[in-house]
Design a protein around this motif. Structure first.
Motif, short mmCIF file in Angstrom:
data_model
loop_
_atom_site.label_atom_id
_atom_site.label_comp_id
_atom_site.label_asym_id
_atom_site.label_seq_id
_atom_site.Cartn_x
_atom_site.Cartn_y
_atom_site.Cartn_z
N TYR A 54 12.12 15.46 -15.85
CA TYR A 54 10.72 15.04 -15.88
C TYR A 54 10.05 15.21 -14.52
O TYR A 54 8.87 15.55 -14.43
CB TYR A 54 10.60 13.60 -16.36
N THR A 70 16.98 16.58 -21.06
CA THR A 70 16.52 15.19 -20.96
C THR A 70 17.53 14.22 -21.56
O THR A 70 17.45 13.02 -21.32
CB THR A 70 15.17 15.02 -21.69
N TYR A 74 1.29 12.72 -23.41
CA TYR A 74 1.77 13.61 -24.47
C TYR A 74 1.47 13.13 -25.88
O TYR A 74 1.55 13.90 -26.82
CB TYR A 74 3.28 13.82 -24.32
N HIS A 120 10.35 15.37 -32.03
CA HIS A 120 10.93 14.59 -30.95
C HIS A 120 12.17 15.28 -30.39
O HIS A 120 13.07 15.63 -31.16
CB HIS A 120 11.30 13.19 -31.44
N VAL A 151 4.15 8.65 -20.17
CA VAL A 151 4.48 9.70 -21.13
C VAL A 151 3.63 9.61 -22.40
O VAL A 151 3.22 10.63 -22.96
CB VAL A 151 5.99 9.69 -21.47
N PHE A 161 12.63 2.18 -25.13
CA PHE A 161 11.74 3.27 -24.74
C PHE A 161 11.62 3.36 -23.22
O PHE A 161 11.72 4.45 -22.64
CB PHE A 161 10.36 3.06 -25.38
N ASN A 162 11.40 2.24 -22.58
CA ASN A 162 11.20 2.24 -21.13
C ASN A 162 12.48 2.52 -20.35
O ASN A 162 12.42 2.82 -19.16
CB ASN A 162 10.62 0.90 -20.68
N MET A 177 16.79 12.85 -17.95
CA MET A 177 15.36 12.61 -18.07
C MET A 177 14.72 12.51 -16.69
O MET A 177 13.65 13.08 -16.42
CB MET A 177 15.10 11.33 -18.87
N HIS A 185 12.06 6.66 -20.67
CA HIS A 185 10.79 7.39 -20.57
C HIS A 185 9.98 6.91 -19.36
O HIS A 185 9.99 5.73 -19.03
CB HIS A 185 9.95 7.20 -21.83
N GLY A 192 11.18 8.80 -14.16
CA GLY A 192 12.07 8.87 -15.31
C GLY A 192 13.15 7.83 -15.14
O GLY A 192 13.41 7.33 -14.07
#
Length: 949
Positions: A138, A47, A602, A571, A598, A590-591, A134, A594, A514
């Motif tokens: 993913y 990832t 999770y 992590h 997610v 983050f975006n 990722m 990910h 992803g």
């Protein structure tokens, strides 16, 4: 060969791209699969891959008119370091079909193609999402989850640490794994996809065994990379290969306020592919940025750090999401102009202008006369680039160049970089069926390997973009072989999309599988000026900002407040990836990497409220108080089942927690502190022994091994010295006898007026000072302009301590005691008074048969010096500086001691406690002297009359 165990399922060990490719392929061939991953979440290092996946002759390349094929790719791979033509050819021949498989079967966007170092053609594919590792991984995880939820063809078990392979009659028939403190077995052919060993810094690691010279380096690997699969394979007779070939990547990203962090983010090779250039501390180029990774790293060792990866505007615009991501994480910095960059680097603007002009001219000459030039080029031909040509690897390809005249006003994105442990080429030897090779060079039936755990694919160097490809190609080969091994003639083609009904809902398109999510980048509720958010109540941003430490970490994503404290150690990207945003809004970063679902899938339990939402503080408070927060669990049943740590693939109501993190009825987890102390003791003993017994010829290098090991030895000495100095409280007989103990060791020296202990400590001090000053000169001074004087805290406090130590030695070690006359003690015959251990009279005895000996009266000397308030205050101040210096240094030393990651935080606290206690012990000496009068001693009768007035 037949066995007595059922083989109706294949077992995949590891949830990265190799494991996911294998698992999906087993299902595609009509087989059942169980995937075991030792982490809490699947994905692994795959990832983190940010450059892309190679493919030669893909549909994307053909649409762009790129004249590439498997033969050209194979030649590049062999020239890049591969030593087994049959494996290299398989990798390259399958590359086009397998990249197209990802695009067509998983609806992925891999429409962008770039050229990375060592490649003669642009063949590294990535999508507009910008983060292909990722994105690809993913998408495959989602598919397998759908298969597991809709059919009985797949199971996924997380937090399952496989530690043993089961064999019968030389056939691998299954494995044993541990989960929740219990052992379980699975039977069937095993596909190992458990990764390499680039994060195992323990004393008995494969890294320590095969490449101890690299232990001092940071790594980009997740903590799961401990070589488990290789060790299990070797235990049943599997052949390993190339374990000494560990790739050191040249562009690990340095976070300036945590420059010595053991885990580094990686600067994607694509940053150099789009035109990024590398500058040394003097602002000059010194290598071909598009050369092989081992070459670039080697040239960095020869040049002067800190090194900077610099992207001009055109280069950064082409890969802007990477630049924004790295900038948000604090490992890259944007400059409005080259003038600002030069100022921050502490070099003349003209130097950077000249560097760019020479690069520009070389590129222009290459355009007009590509086969000319005066320097040997990489991979072949001639180069016009003098900076890299002198190294024998002249630059041949250029992209997004600018002339020197444009530098002054040109915007730049710049990152400080350092070599890092990145990839282990070696592993279990495989054949062209991805079967693990055993004794007599024959495949072990029922055992396969894919990804970094497999050896022989890359030889002594891996080309960029071949790691994701390796995982997909050999994962698919292993999956097909395992299915055929299980099913024989019953192998049948299965359409995954048809089987699962496709990736439904928001996750159907690759944009939401992803990568970056441009449409959702700014969807989080904006905070108001007073930090309360749009809701006017609940959890404010100022409240979130208070939770900014490893032991109490909150972040905000899309307006939701997450308590991620317990998730830090799990992590996949390492703790630093989250701690960078502790107490902050991490929505944009983050975006970028990910998928949107997610958190719900999770980590639904991490959500404690919303920014500014009325009443949001109540569930947060309830959660902190130990109650269950009133919120709906939004994850899928399978994802939540695994996240809560269920023990098998069935949806059972029971769940377990890690006992190491749960003290039960005790407020303090005594067991975990005991374990941390034990690992600390082992590490200190190892470092001290390594310092004494493994030292080779003196060599000037730029690593911190000398700094770390000398620090450990000095800390050990300081602890022992503090304990010894406590004898001052027992009076002159004990204290002066303690001083004479070292005098009696003089015969162990090398003809010097000191014993071997003193000589060794002196050498350790000199080594520590020299290496510390050299690293400060090479790496820290250049950061003062941009980071402030605080980057020199260790250097400044160290120089203050050096001054103190010099004065202290002249006062005590060489201080004049003749003025008091000799102090007489009866020394024990065997250096230590074994019969006085219980009474702590270790260094003298009252046995009148032993003749008194006149010794230095350091007891009287200590009272004379510390009765002076100025000297006492100077001593106390210096001890405080020592505590600060020691604690700052300890934080940097702890991650490199080989201590298991889960214990590092506790070892840090234990170290701080030791430093503070030692400091208080040393401070007690002047305070005791100032508050009391000297004691005449237990055997005053044997002293010379009138010895002290």
């Amino acid at each position: 060969m037949a066995c007595s165990f059922p083989t109706s399922q294949a077992i995949v060990v590891g949830g990265g791209l190799g494991g996911m490719s294998a698992a999906n392929t087993v299902v595609e061939n009509g087989g059942r699969v169980v995937l075991l991953d030792k982490s809490s979440f699947c994905g692994g290092n795959s990832t983190k891959a940010t450059s892309g996946i190679n493919g030669a002759g893909t549909k994307t390349q053909k649409a762009k008119g790129i004249p590439d094929n498997a033969d050209i790719f194979t030649q590049d791979t062999l020239k890049g370091g591969a030593k087994k033509p049959e494996l290299a050819k398989l990798l390259c021949v399958n590359s086009a079909a397998d990249v197209d498989w990802l695009v067509e079967k998983f609806n992925l966007d891999l429409s962008l193609v770039a050229r990375l170092g060592g490649h003669s053609q642009p063949r590294t594919h990535r999508g507009k999402e910008r983060f292909p590792g990722m994105t690809i991984t993913y998408a495959l995880i989602q598919m397998l989850e759908k298969v597991a939820e809709k059919t009985d063809l797949a199971r996924i078990v997380t937090k399952a640490k496989v530690f043993k392979l089961i064999c019968e009659n030389s056939v691998c028939v299954g494995c044993v794994y541990e989960k929740g403190g219990q052992e379980f077995k699975e039977f069937g052919p095993v596909i190992l996809a458990s990764g390499g060993f680039g994060a195992d810094f323990t004393n008995d690691s494969l890294l320590a065994k095969y490449r101890p010279d690299l232990l001092h380096l940071p790594t980009t690997n997740g903590e799961h990379c401990t070589g488990d699969g290789i060790k299990m394979g070797e235990a049943i007779g599997a052949t390993s290969i190339d374990l000494e070939w560990v790739q050191v990547h040249p562009t690990g990203l340095v976070k300036p306020d945590d420059a010595d962090a053991k885990i580094k983010f990686l600067a994607a090779e694509a940053l150099r592919g789009v035109g990024g250039i590398i500058l040394n501390a003097e602002g000059k180029r010194f290598c071909n940025e598009l050369g092989r990774r081992d070459y670039v790293t080697g040239e960095m060792w020869k040049s002067k750090p800190p090194f900077r990866l610099c992207l001009n505007k055109a280069a950064s615009d082409e890969i802007i999401w990477h630049c924004k991501h790295y900038t948000g994480r604090g490992v890259m910095k944007s400059y409005a102009s080259g003038e600002d960059l030069a100022k921050d680097m502490g070099v003349a603007l003209s130097v950077i202008e000249q560097t760019h002009e020479e690069h520009y001219q070389a590129a222009k000459k290459t355009e007009t006369d590509p086969d000319g030039g005066s320097w040997p080029a990489y991979p072949s031909g001639k180069s016009w680039d003098e900076a890299s040509g002198k190294t024998g690897s002249g630059k041949k390809f250029y992209h997004n160049i600018i002339p020197g005249s444009a530098v002054k006003s040109e915007p730049f994105y710049v990152a400080i970089i350092t070599p890092v442990i990145h990839y282990c080429m070696g592993g279990l030897l495989i054949d062209t069926d991805s079967a693990v090779v055993g004794p007599k060079n024959k495949a072990i039936p029922g055992l396969y390997a894919a990804g970094e755990v497999a050896g022989g694919v890359h030889g002594n160097n891996r080309l960029g973009g071949n790691s994701l490809l390796d995982c997909v190609v050999f994962g698919r080969v292993a999956g097909q072989a395992a299915a055929k091994y299980m099913l024989g003639a019953d192998v049948k083609a299965v359409d995954l999309m048809e089987l699962t009904g496709g990736l439904t809902g928001q996750v159907q398109s690759s944009k939401l599988a992803g990568g970056s999510y441009e449409d959702k980048m700014n969807s989080a509720p904006a905070a108001t000026a007073n930090g309360t958010g749009g809701g006017g109540g609940g959890i404010t941003m100022s409240d979130v900002a208070k939770h900014n430490s490893k032991s109490d970490c909150w972040v905000v994503v899309d307006g939701q407040v997450l308590d991620v404290t317990s998730f830090l150690s799990e992590h996949p990207g390492g703790e630093l990836a989250i701690l960078t945003f502790a107490g902050k809004d991490a929505t944009e970063e983050f975006n970028m990497i990910h998928p949107p679902d997610v958190i719900g899938k999770y980590a639904p339990d991490a959500v404690i409220g919303a920014v500014g939402a009325p009443g949001a503080a109540a569930p947060a408070a309830a959660a902190k108080a130990g109650g269950a927060p009133a919120r709906k669990d939004k994850g899928g049943k399978l994802a939540n089942h695994h996240a809560w740590g269920h023990l098998d693939g069935d949806l059972q109501p029971n769940w377990r927690v890690d006992l190491e993190d749960n003290p039960g009825a005790l407020l303090i987890n005594v067991k975990s502190y005991f374990n941390a102390t034990w690992f600390l003791l082992l590490s200190v003993l190892y470092e001290v022994c390594a310092t004494i017994f493994t030292a080779k010829n003196i060599k000037i290098s730029n690593d911190r091994l000398g700094l770390t090991r000398s620090a450990i030895l000095l800390i050990l000495f300081i602890v022992i010295h503090a304990v010894g100095n406590l004898h001052v409280f027992k009076g002159p007989d004990d204290f002066n006898g303690y001083g004479y103990f070292y005098v009696r060791l003089y015969w162990t020296g090398f003809g010097l007026p000191a014993n071997i202990v003193e000589e060794y400590i002196l050498l350790s001090v000199l080594l520590h000072v020299f290496v510390g000053l050299k690293r400060t000169w090479d790496m820290k001074l250049a950061l003062v302009n941009s980071q402030g004087i605080n980057v020199l805290n260790l250097a400044i406090s160290g120089l203050m301590l050096l001054t103190f130590m010099t004065i202290h030695l002249f006062q005590f070690r060489f201080g004049d005691t003749d003025q008091f006359g000799p102090y007489y003690v009866r020394p024990p015959p065997y250096l230590i008074n074994f019969w006085g251990i219980l009474s702590l009279n270790l260094f003298w005895t009252q046995d009148t048969s032993i003749e008194p000996v006149g010794v230095r009266d350091i007891y009287a000397l200590e009272f004379q010096i510390f009765k002076n308030p100025l000297w006492s205050m100077f001593y106390i101040f210096s001890v405080v500086i020592f505590m600060i210096h020691a604690c700052l240094g300890w934080k940097k030393v702890t991650p490199v001691l080989g201590i298991p990651r889960g214990h590092i935080a506790k070892v840090e606290m234990i170290g701080y406690a030791i430093m503070i206690v030692m400091g208080l012990v040393y401070i007690s000496f002047p305070l005791y002297v100032m508050a009391t009068s000297p004691f005449s001693g237990y055997e005053d009768s044997i002293q010379a009359p009138g010895r002290v007035e």
